[in-house]
Design a protein around this motif. Structure first.
Motif, mmCIF file in Angstrom:
data_model
loop_
_atom_site.group_PDB
_atom_site.id
_atom_site.type_symbol
_atom_site.label_atom_id
_atom_site.label_comp_id
_atom_site.label_asym_id
_atom_site.label_seq_id
_atom_site.Cartn_x
_atom_site.Cartn_y
_atom_site.Cartn_z
ATOM 1 N N PRO A 293 -17.385 -11.672 4.870
ATOM 2 C CA PRO A 293 -17.492 -11.973 3.445
ATOM 3 C C PRO A 293 -17.635 -10.712 2.607
ATOM 4 O O PRO A 293 -18.190 -9.727 3.051
ATOM 5 C CB PRO A 293 -18.746 -12.846 3.362
ATOM 6 N N GLY A 294 -17.111 -10.779 1.398
ATOM 7 C CA GLY A 294 -17.274 -9.665 0.483
ATOM 8 C C GLY A 294 -16.117 -8.695 0.481
ATOM 9 O O GLY A 294 -16.086 -7.781 -0.321
ATOM 10 N N GLN A 295 -15.144 -8.870 1.372
ATOM 11 C CA GLN A 295 -14.036 -7.939 1.389
ATOM 12 C C GLN A 295 -13.127 -8.186 0.182
ATOM 13 O O GLN A 295 -13.249 -9.185 -0.520
ATOM 14 C CB GLN A 295 -13.245 -8.072 2.691
ATOM 15 N N LEU A 296 -12.224 -7.251 -0.058
ATOM 16 C CA LEU A 296 -11.393 -7.279 -1.246
ATOM 17 C C LEU A 296 -10.616 -8.589 -1.380
ATOM 18 O O LEU A 296 -10.464 -9.116 -2.488
ATOM 19 C CB LEU A 296 -10.426 -6.086 -1.217
ATOM 20 N N MET A 297 -10.128 -9.131 -0.269
ATOM 21 C CA MET A 297 -9.326 -10.348 -0.321
ATOM 22 C C MET A 297 -10.092 -11.492 -0.992
ATOM 23 O O MET A 297 -9.568 -12.208 -1.846
ATOM 24 C CB MET A 297 -8.907 -10.761 1.096
ATOM 25 N N GLU A 298 -11.359 -11.634 -0.610
ATOM 26 C CA GLU A 298 -12.166 -12.695 -1.179
ATOM 27 C C GLU A 298 -12.473 -12.428 -2.654
ATOM 28 O O GLU A 298 -12.457 -13.344 -3.481
ATOM 29 C CB GLU A 298 -13.467 -12.827 -0.384
ATOM 30 N N ILE A 299 -12.731 -11.179 -2.972
ATOM 31 C CA ILE A 299 -13.005 -10.816 -4.365
ATOM 32 C C ILE A 299 -11.814 -11.138 -5.257
ATOM 33 O O ILE A 299 -11.964 -11.699 -6.347
ATOM 34 C CB ILE A 299 -13.362 -9.316 -4.462
ATOM 35 N N VAL A 300 -10.601 -10.807 -4.785
ATOM 36 C CA VAL A 300 -9.383 -11.075 -5.562
ATOM 37 C C VAL A 300 -9.220 -12.568 -5.812
ATOM 38 O O VAL A 300 -8.922 -13.007 -6.935
ATOM 39 C CB VAL A 300 -8.150 -10.500 -4.849
ATOM 40 N N LEU A 301 -9.433 -13.373 -4.773
ATOM 41 C CA LEU A 301 -9.278 -14.818 -4.927
ATOM 42 C C LEU A 301 -10.267 -15.382 -5.940
ATOM 43 O O LEU A 301 -9.923 -16.238 -6.759
ATOM 44 C CB LEU A 301 -9.451 -15.519 -3.570
ATOM 45 N N TYR A 302 -11.489 -14.879 -5.908
ATOM 46 C CA TYR A 302 -12.481 -15.409 -6.829
ATOM 47 C C TYR A 302 -12.302 -14.898 -8.243
ATOM 48 O O TYR A 302 -12.681 -15.564 -9.208
ATOM 49 C CB TYR A 302 -13.896 -15.141 -6.302
ATOM 50 N N ILE A 303 -11.694 -13.742 -8.398
ATOM 51 C CA ILE A 303 -11.330 -13.283 -9.745
ATOM 52 C C ILE A 303 -10.291 -14.245 -10.343
ATOM 53 O O ILE A 303 -10.403 -14.664 -11.489
ATOM 54 C CB ILE A 303 -10.791 -11.839 -9.702
ATOM 55 N N LEU B 1 -22.093 -11.798 -3.841
ATOM 56 C CA LEU B 1 -20.700 -11.535 -4.177
ATOM 57 C C LEU B 1 -20.296 -12.237 -5.471
ATOM 58 O O LEU B 1 -19.661 -11.642 -6.342
ATOM 59 C CB LEU B 1 -19.787 -11.999 -3.031
ATOM 60 N N PHE B 2 -20.658 -13.497 -5.623
ATOM 61 C CA PHE B 2 -20.202 -14.261 -6.767
ATOM 62 C C PHE B 2 -20.842 -13.775 -8.056
ATOM 63 O O PHE B 2 -20.212 -13.766 -9.114
ATOM 64 C CB PHE B 2 -20.467 -15.755 -6.527
#
Length: 479
Positions: A383-393, A462-463
């Motif tokens: 959790p917390g990697q760039l892929m997840e950050i992009v999706l939540y943006i 993260l969120f």
């Protein structure tokens, strides 16, 4: 030819007596109104009810050669059958069409052209839906017809297919693009109706006025059908009809609507007495076999016809010594009658994403597919990697944004963000907005999945960070 002259011609063809012809013309006085019952016919013709019944019986016998259904029907209902059959013949004879005239070069609203063409590219089945709607507009003078189904059951594709074939005015509500408000709907439909029907001085007209003006211009046998997709995605204050849809409708004006299910307490379409509102729920058990057949037809189409994926699918199937029929049957069951599931799983199989799995190991249903993909991409473990950050943006912004903006919010290199977007390309929609390539989440079902992941882990740092970064980025741009 008007309706009464048509009936007189049919009376001659079927050798009705003058008395029988008089009875037929009175009973079926209008193609758009329900037939008169025996009591009213008796009063109108000033004859006894037994005489009316006898005449009608003779009429049914003479028309039964053309319409065998009259012989098959026992008891009441024959007059309605005769009315329906004669209407169908009347409209065909009159060379009538459901399609309104189109004065501009585009067969439908230009803003929805790419969406419609993408939706109908691999469209299969759904005949039972179209047949039911055709019966609805044939038997009723006006009304609302709503297709209900879960995300991924093909509601938008059904509307796109109908619009592509009938060139109907249309509007697709799209939450993730912010194209889901009443004023946007009215602006689009107003322009479509003005262009198609040459309505002068209508630039500021409301929808009831537009419909009334169009109804006056409809030619013999012509109808106006307005198709609206995804009422559940409309953003509007409570207390009024969704998109301010009219409570009354002129004759020969119909709305074809779609929405996801909602509780009865949240119903947002109220109409006046006499305006028929009918639902077709794709989840209903009586449609289970039809849905399954359409799903199987779609799988067979991709296997045998889709040049982009059929070779990869054939290799996967043959390497496991699976019969085509077995593959179609088992994948149809796993799909849970959801076309969106197949839209993702079939290309994934063809590209080799599931080379390590057997047919039985493939995910069951759309939500399990999303979760399976989430884990296969390593998002559960890291959790917390760039892929997840992009999706939540993308989830938090909710409207189309360029890669540059995503990178700015994430505080990462634009090339790295673009690589993430490429990895999730089948879940995202790319579009040109004012010269920039922008991204949004493609489908409501994936949008819901991401929201559930966010809600499930809402306390994670993260969120909070993603939302804080969005706020900081927007404040910086406004400074």
């Amino acid at each position: 030819m008007d309706w009464q002259k048509f009936l007189q011609g049919e009376s001659g063809i079927h050798e009705l007596s003058p008395e029988q012809t008089e009875t037929l013309l009175s009973a079926l006085f209008s193609p758009e109104k329900a037939p008169l019952n025996q009591v009213k016919l008796s009063a109108d013709l000033s004859i006894e009810e037994p005489t009316v019944k006898q005449r009608l019986g003779e009429i049914y016998k003479k028309f039964s050669a053309s319409f065998p259904e009259l012989s098959d029907k026992q008891g009441a209902g024959k007059l309605k059958i005769l009315h329906t059959k004669l209407k169908q013949k009347y409209y065909q004879t009159s060379q009538s069409v459901v399609v309104p005239k189109v004065s501009n070069s585009s067969p439908y609203a230009e803003e929805f052209t790419s969406l419609i063409e993408e939706k109908i590219r691999t469209f299969c089945g759904r005949k039972f839906v179209f047949d039911t709607f055709k019966q609805f507009i044939t038997e009723n003078p006006h009304g609302y017809f709503t297709i209900i189904g879960d995300a991924g059951m093909g509601k938008s594709s059904i509307v796109a297919k109908y619009v592509s074939e009938h060139k109907s005015p249309c509007y697709f509500n799209i939450l993730v693009e912010g194209r889901n408000r009443p004023e946007l709907f009215l602006k689009s439909i107003r322009r479509q109706l003005i262009d198609r029907y040459q309505l002068p001085n209508s630039e500021d007209a409301d929808l009831p006025t537009l419909l009334a003006n169009v109804a006056e211009k409809l030619t013999l046998g012509e109808r106006l059908v307005i198709a609206i997709d995804a009422l559940d995605e409309v953003e509007q204050e409570a207390g009024e009809n969704l998109l301010h849809l009219p409570t009354t409708l002129p004759d020969r004006v119909y709305f074809l609507l779609t929405r996801r299910p909602y509780n009865l307490g949240k119903k947002r379409l109220s109409v006046s007495p006499g305006v028929l509102v009918t639902d077709l729920d794709l989840r209903d058990e009586k449609y289970a076999n039809y849905n399954q057949d359409d799903i199987k037809e779609y799988i067979g189409f991709v296997i045998n016809t889709d040049s982009e994926y059929n070779n990869g699918l054939r290799n996967w199937i043959q390497s496991r010594s699976i019969a085509d029929t077995a593959f179609v049957e088992q994948l149809a069951n796993k799909s849970e009658n959801n076309f969106m599931y197949l839209r993702y799983v079939l290309p994934a199989i063809a590209k080799g994403d599931y080379n390590d799995l057997s047919l039985k190991q493939l995910p069951d249903g759309l939500q399990e597919y999303y979760q399976n993909h989430w884990m296969r991409m390593g998002l559960e473990a890291k959790p917390g990697q760039l892929m997840e950050i992009v999706l939540y943006i993308l989830l938090e912004i909710g409207t189309p944004i360029p890669c540059e903006m995503i990178a700015g919010i994430a505080k990462e290199d634009e090339c790295d963000v673009e690589a993430v977007l490429d990895e999730w390309v089948e879940y995202l929609k790319k579009q040109n907005v004012d010269g920039d390539i922008c991204y949004t989440i493609y489908h409501a079902s994936f949008f819901d999945f991401l929201k559930s992941k966010r809600e499930m882990h809402s306390k994670r740092k993260l969120f909070r960070e993603v939302n804080q970064r969005i706020t900081e980025y927007l404040e910086k741009r406004m400074a």
